[in-house]
Design a protein around this motif. Structure first.
Motif, PDB file in Angstrom:
ATOM      1  N   UNK A  28      43.289  38.503  51.495  1.00 50.93           N
ATOM      2  CA  UNK A  28      42.519  39.415  50.641  1.00 50.93           C
ATOM      3  C   UNK A  28      42.778  40.846  51.087  1.00 50.93           C
ATOM      4  N   UNK A  29      43.141  41.697  50.125  1.00 54.91           N
ATOM      5  CA  UNK A  29      43.416  43.100  50.420  1.00 54.91           C
ATOM      6  C   UNK A  29      42.540  43.992  49.541  1.00 54.91           C
ATOM      7  N   UNK A  30      42.043  45.057  50.116  1.00 55.22           N
ATOM      8  CA  UNK A  30      41.238  46.023  49.367  1.00 55.22           C
ATOM      9  C   UNK A  30      42.134  47.150  48.857  1.00 55.22           C
ATOM     10  N   UNK A  31      41.834  47.634  47.659  1.00 52.50           N
ATOM     11  CA  UNK A  31      42.533  48.808  47.137  1.00 52.50           C
ATOM     12  C   UNK A  31      41.531  49.653  46.346  1.00 52.50           C
ATOM     13  N   UNK A  38      37.589  47.266  44.946  1.00 53.35           N
ATOM     14  CA  UNK A  38      38.513  46.322  44.322  1.00 53.35           C
ATOM     15  C   UNK A  38      39.319  45.581  45.388  1.00 53.35           C
ATOM     16  N   UNK A  39      39.620  44.311  45.090  1.00 51.93           N
ATOM     17  CA  UNK A  39      40.339  43.459  46.041  1.00 51.93           C
ATOM     18  C   UNK A  39      41.366  42.625  45.275  1.00 51.93           C
ATOM     19  N   UNK A  40      42.409  42.236  45.986  1.00 52.91           N
ATOM     20  CA  UNK A  40      43.423  41.339  45.425  1.00 52.91           C
ATOM     21  C   UNK A  40      43.727  40.261  46.447  1.00 52.91           C
ATOM     22  N   UNK A  41      43.916  39.032  45.944  1.00 54.06           N
ATOM     23  CA  UNK A  41      44.361  37.919  46.785  1.00 54.06           C
ATOM     24  C   UNK A  41      45.548  37.266  46.073  1.00 54.06           C
ATOM     25  N   UNK A  42      46.789  37.546  46.510  1.00 51.90           N
ATOM     26  CA  UNK A  42      47.967  36.966  45.840  1.00 51.90           C
ATOM     27  C   UNK A  42      47.975  35.441  45.925  1.00 51.90           C
ATOM     28  N   UNK A  43      48.382  34.793  44.841  1.00 49.88           N
ATOM     29  CA  UNK A  43      48.515  33.330  44.817  1.00 49.88           C
ATOM     30  C   UNK A  43      49.973  32.894  44.732  1.00 49.88           C
ATOM     31  N   UNK A  44      50.876  33.834  44.436  1.00 50.74           N
ATOM     32  CA  UNK A  44      52.288  33.492  44.367  1.00 50.74           C
ATOM     33  C   UNK A  44      53.081  34.588  43.688  1.00 50.74           C
ATOM     34  N   UNK A  45      54.401  34.396  43.657  1.00 52.31           N
ATOM     35  CA  UNK A  45      55.293  35.351  42.995  1.00 52.31           C
ATOM     36  C   UNK A  45      56.312  34.563  42.190  1.00 52.31           C
ATOM     37  N   UNK A  46      56.378  34.832  40.893  1.00 50.99           N
ATOM     38  CA  UNK A  46      57.352  34.175  40.022  1.00 50.99           C
ATOM     39  C   UNK A  46      57.937  35.216  39.085  1.00 50.99           C
ATOM     40  N   UNK A  47      59.222  35.066  38.813  1.00 48.55           N
ATOM     41  CA  UNK A  47      59.929  36.001  37.932  1.00 48.55           C
ATOM     42  C   UNK A  47      59.770  37.438  38.420  1.00 48.55           C
ATOM     43  N   UNK A  48      59.775  37.601  39.746  1.00 43.30           N
ATOM     44  CA  UNK A  48      59.683  38.910  40.388  1.00 43.30           C
ATOM     45  C   UNK A  48      58.388  39.647  40.048  1.00 43.30           C
ATOM     46  N   UNK A  49      57.359  38.897  39.715  1.00 42.60           N
ATOM     47  CA  UNK A  49      56.048  39.484  39.442  1.00 42.60           C
ATOM     48  C   UNK A  49      54.984  38.729  40.230  1.00 42.60           C
ATOM     49  N   UNK A  59      51.345  36.939  41.057  1.00 44.93           N
ATOM     50  CA  UNK A  59      50.204  36.203  40.513  1.00 44.93           C
ATOM     51  C   UNK A  59      49.082  36.379  41.520  1.00 44.93           C
ATOM     52  N   UNK A  60      47.865  36.582  41.048  1.00 44.02           N
ATOM     53  CA  UNK A  60      46.802  36.926  41.983  1.00 44.02           C
ATOM     54  C   UNK A  60      45.415  36.759  41.381  1.00 44.02           C
ATOM     55  N   UNK A  61      44.429  36.756  42.279  1.00 45.48           N
ATOM     56  CA  UNK A  61      43.021  36.876  41.897  1.00 45.48           C
ATOM     57  C   UNK A  61      42.604  38.304  42.225  1.00 45.48           C
ATOM     58  N   UNK A  62      42.007  38.967  41.252  1.00 48.69           N
ATOM     59  CA  UNK A  62      41.559  40.347  41.428  1.00 48.69           C
ATOM     60  C   UNK A  62      40.041  40.386  41.303  1.00 48.69           C
ATOM     61  N   UNK A  63      39.395  41.056  42.229  1.00 40.98           N
ATOM     62  CA  UNK A  63      37.939  41.119  42.285  1.00 40.98           C
ATOM     63  C   UNK A  63      37.486  42.584  42.231  1.00 40.98           C
ATOM     64  N   UNK A  64      36.442  42.857  41.467  1.00 43.69           N
ATOM     65  CA  UNK A  64      35.822  44.180  41.450  1.00 43.69           C
ATOM     66  C   UNK A  64      34.342  44.005  41.770  1.00 43.69           C
ATOM     67  N   UNK A  65      33.853  44.780  42.723  1.00 46.11           N
ATOM     68  CA  UNK A  65      32.454  44.665  43.168  1.00 46.11           C
ATOM     69  C   UNK A  65      31.839  46.063  43.320  1.00 46.11           C
ATOM     70  N   UNK A  66      30.493  46.097  43.361  1.00 46.61           N
ATOM     71  CA  UNK A  66      29.789  47.373  43.514  1.00 46.61           C
ATOM     72  C   UNK A  66      29.752  47.825  44.970  1.00 46.61           C
ATOM     73  N   UNK A  67      29.873  46.842  45.884  1.00 44.65           N
ATOM     74  CA  UNK A  67      29.862  47.168  47.306  1.00 44.65           C
ATOM     75  C   UNK A  67      30.843  46.260  48.032  1.00 44.65           C
ATOM     76  N   UNK A  68      31.210  46.579  49.253  1.00 46.28           N
ATOM     77  CA  UNK A  68      32.190  45.754  49.976  1.00 46.28           C
ATOM     78  C   UNK A  68      31.744  44.295  50.054  1.00 46.28           C
ATOM     79  N   UNK A  69      32.685  43.389  49.901  1.00 48.68           N
ATOM     80  CA  UNK A  69      32.351  41.958  49.934  1.00 48.68           C
ATOM     81  C   UNK A  69      32.371  41.467  51.376  1.00 48.68           C
TER      82      UNK A  69
END
Length: 372
Positions: free
Chosen positions: A90-93, A102-113, A115-125
């Motif tokens: 999990x990475x914050x940006x 905002x946070x991202x957790x990559x799940x994989x890479x296909x076709x040079x792009x 794939x991920x789960x992206x989270x937006x929250x009001x305060x740090x998780x």
């Protein structure tokens, strides 16, 4: 409670859904995240091998207003994505001109792009929320791999269906001609010592034609003729068909005394057992034992067929259900592909694995009731 958020265990597993709609799976995962985590939204980006495009699913928390068009465009721009961060972390940006986290957790890479789960929250998780997101990402990554495998199988099966229809109809034209000559030969040799041999030729051609018809029809799921059938009796009939092979190797097939009734196409499932068991006999050592067992559950049955051969190589594991791949001299490489297609048409699954004590094992899951 020490400020910790206690989350329920993951409710979705990769076995809960058939790999027929990755969008549905991503939607359920995003709903779980927004229902169980103190976040504003969960956005999942995934690759759909059937459309051959990256798609997205967005789910907002209950009573949450949608993000502004500007913020949503920024999330989709991926300008915040630096390089290719490791999968499962999990990475914050930062979101431009916003106090949101905002946070991202990559799940994989296909076709040079990515794939991920992206989270937006009001305060740090919190850390345990991050762990929950990581588990969701792991499940999603596993499911995506299964879905990609499923896509490959569908493409291979489509190719097989085209080959079966093209080659099958050509062969039937030749068989019809040979069958006509065989019938005429029988008629003319009725009083001759060769009549019996001519009859065997005629009957064999009829058997080949019938088998070819079944082979062509097995590529068409809508032509399944489903009736209640006893599982043990079906396997016994397949063993009878293979008895000359068993006698030649002095091998035997062990089966349980228990049984169950399945709603299946008898001829097609018999073809499945014929193909798998004949392979098991071929690759078994002399005087070996092929073990056929099954576990009966409330809604399905798990069937396992194991031999005592050399097992499966990494190449076998990758290609074993691919059309025209075979390790048997003179084999067509279609038997296991056809078996896989038949099981999928019955809303089941078929896979292969090596066993620790040596040999190969084929596993079949079939529903005990059908909605075909």
């Amino acid at each position: 409670m020490n400020g910790k958020i206690f989350l329920p265990k993951q409710e979705i597993t990769i076995h809960d859904l058939k790999p027929s709609n990755i969008q549905t799976y991503c939607q359920l995962q995003s709903e779980q995240l927004t229902n169980h985590c103190p976040i504003l939204l969960a956005r999942i980006v995934y690759y759909d091998c059937f459309t051959q495009k990256h798609q997205e699913v967005i789910n907002y928390a209950k009573n949450q207003e949608p993000l502004s068009r500007h913020n949503l465009a920024y999330l989709r721009s991926q300008s915040w994505l630096k390089d290719f961060p490791p999968v499962g972390q999990v990475y914050e940006f930062s979101i431009q001109y916003s106090n949101l986290f905002a946070y991202i957790c990559p799940t994989g890479y296909r076709k040079e792009k990515a794939e991920y789960i992206q989270i937006v929250a009001e305060k740090p998780i919190s850390e345990n929320v991050q762990e929950y997101i990581q588990k969701s990402a792991m499940l999603l990554s596993n499911y995506a791999d299964i879905y990609l495998d499923y896509g490959r199988q569908k493409s291979e099966i489509k190719l097989l269906e085209q080959v079966l229809h093209r080659v099958g109809h050509q062969l039937r034209s030749y068989l019809a001609l040979v069958g006509l000559y065989a019938h005429n030969l029988c008629f003319s040799l009725k009083q001759s010592p060769e009549y019996e041999q001519a009859t065997i030729i005629r009957d064999s051609i009829e058997d080949i034609d019938n088998n070819l018809t079944e082979l062509i029809n097995c590529g068409q799921g809508e032509k399944l003729k489903v009736t209640p059938q006893d599982l043990r009796n079906l396997v016994v009939e397949s063993i009878k068909t293979l008895q000359p092979l068993l006698d030649d190797k002095q091998a035997k097939i062990s089966i349980p005394e228990t049984s169950t009734t399945l709603l299946i196409d008898y001829l097609q499932l018999k073809q499945v057992f014929n193909n798998i068991l004949s392979n098991a006999v071929y690759f078994s050592p002399d005087s070996g034992t092929i073990t056929c067992s099954w576990q009966i559950f409330q809604t399905e049955v798990l069937i396992k067929i194991s031999d005592q051969g050399q097992g499966l190589s990494p190449e076998d594991m990758q290609k074993i259900f691919t059309p025209f791949y075979t390790r048997r001299p003179g084999g067509t490489g279609l038997g296991l592909t056809i078996a896989k297609k038949i099981i999928l048409d019955h809303h089941g699954n078929l896979w292969a694995q090596s066993v620790a004590e040596g040999g190969a094992q084929f596993c079949i899951i079939l529903p005990r009731t059908q909605n075909i």
